[in-house]
Design a protein around this motif. Sequence first.
Motif, PDB file in Angstrom:
ATOM      1  N   MET A  20     -13.760 -55.792  81.349  1.00  0.00           N
ATOM      2  CA  MET A  20     -12.860 -55.832  80.232  1.00  0.00           C
ATOM      3  C   MET A  20     -11.767 -56.863  80.524  1.00  0.00           C
ATOM      4  SD  MET A  20     -10.678 -52.803  78.482  1.00  0.00           S
ATOM      5  CE  MET A  20      -9.402 -52.621  79.687  1.00  0.00           C
TER       6      MET A  20
ATOM      7  N   ARG B  28       1.057 -51.872  80.100  1.00  0.00           N
ATOM      8  CA  ARG B  28       0.490 -51.161  78.950  1.00  0.00           C
ATOM      9  C   ARG B  28       1.599 -50.509  78.142  1.00  0.00           C
ATOM     10  NH1 ARG B  28      -4.929 -51.086  79.520  1.00  0.00           N
ATOM     11  NH2 ARG B  28      -5.749 -51.194  81.630  1.00  0.00           N
TER      12      ARG B  28
ATOM     13  N   ILE C 105      -8.090 -58.317  80.118  1.00  0.00           N
ATOM     14  CA  ILE C 105      -6.745 -57.871  79.775  1.00  0.00           C
ATOM     15  C   ILE C 105      -5.990 -59.092  79.265  1.00  0.00           C
ATOM     16  CG2 ILE C 105      -4.602 -56.896  80.646  1.00  0.00           C
ATOM     17  CD1 ILE C 105      -6.261 -55.493  82.805  1.00  0.00           C
TER      18      ILE C 105
ATOM     19  N   SER D 160      -4.959 -47.538  74.193  1.00  0.00           N
ATOM     20  CA  SER D 160      -4.813 -47.393  75.643  1.00  0.00           C
ATOM     21  C   SER D 160      -5.142 -48.697  76.373  1.00  0.00           C
ATOM     22  CB  SER D 160      -5.708 -46.273  76.153  1.00  0.00           C
ATOM     23  OG  SER D 160      -7.054 -46.559  75.852  1.00  0.00           O
ATOM     24  N   CYS D 161      -5.801 -49.636  75.711  1.00  0.00           N
ATOM     25  CA  CYS D 161      -6.143 -50.923  76.323  1.00  0.00           C
ATOM     26  C   CYS D 161      -5.158 -52.034  75.973  1.00  0.00           C
ATOM     27  CB  CYS D 161      -7.541 -51.348  75.879  1.00  0.00           C
ATOM     28  SG  CYS D 161      -8.821 -50.213  76.411  1.00  0.00           S
TER      29      CYS D 161
END
Length: 97
Positions: free
Chosen positions: A1, A24, A3, A49-50
């Motif tokens: 993933m 975050r 960021i 949450s990401c």
Amino acid sequence: MVISCSDFNCTKRWSKESDLPFHRFLLKHPELLKKCITSVKRKGFNPTSCSSLCGNHLRQDDYVVSPRTWKKRLKPEAVPSVFVFPTHLMPPNKQRR
């Protein structure tokens, strides 16, 4: 993933080689979350949450250095405040006569 920063004009992405921190959104703290969402100024933005913001959007005094480990930590009440917005999102300048 991957960021990446959730800011409107920011294209920063996290990498191992970079010293740029990513933070975050605090989803479990509704008051602080609302302040952060307001400061980002993205229409219809609901962080997940990401979702995260890079450290370029925080001031140096939003961090505290741990005396034991000498690592910088984000203060619990820190709100991102360093942004570059397009002109239509900037507040109008009131000029004096």
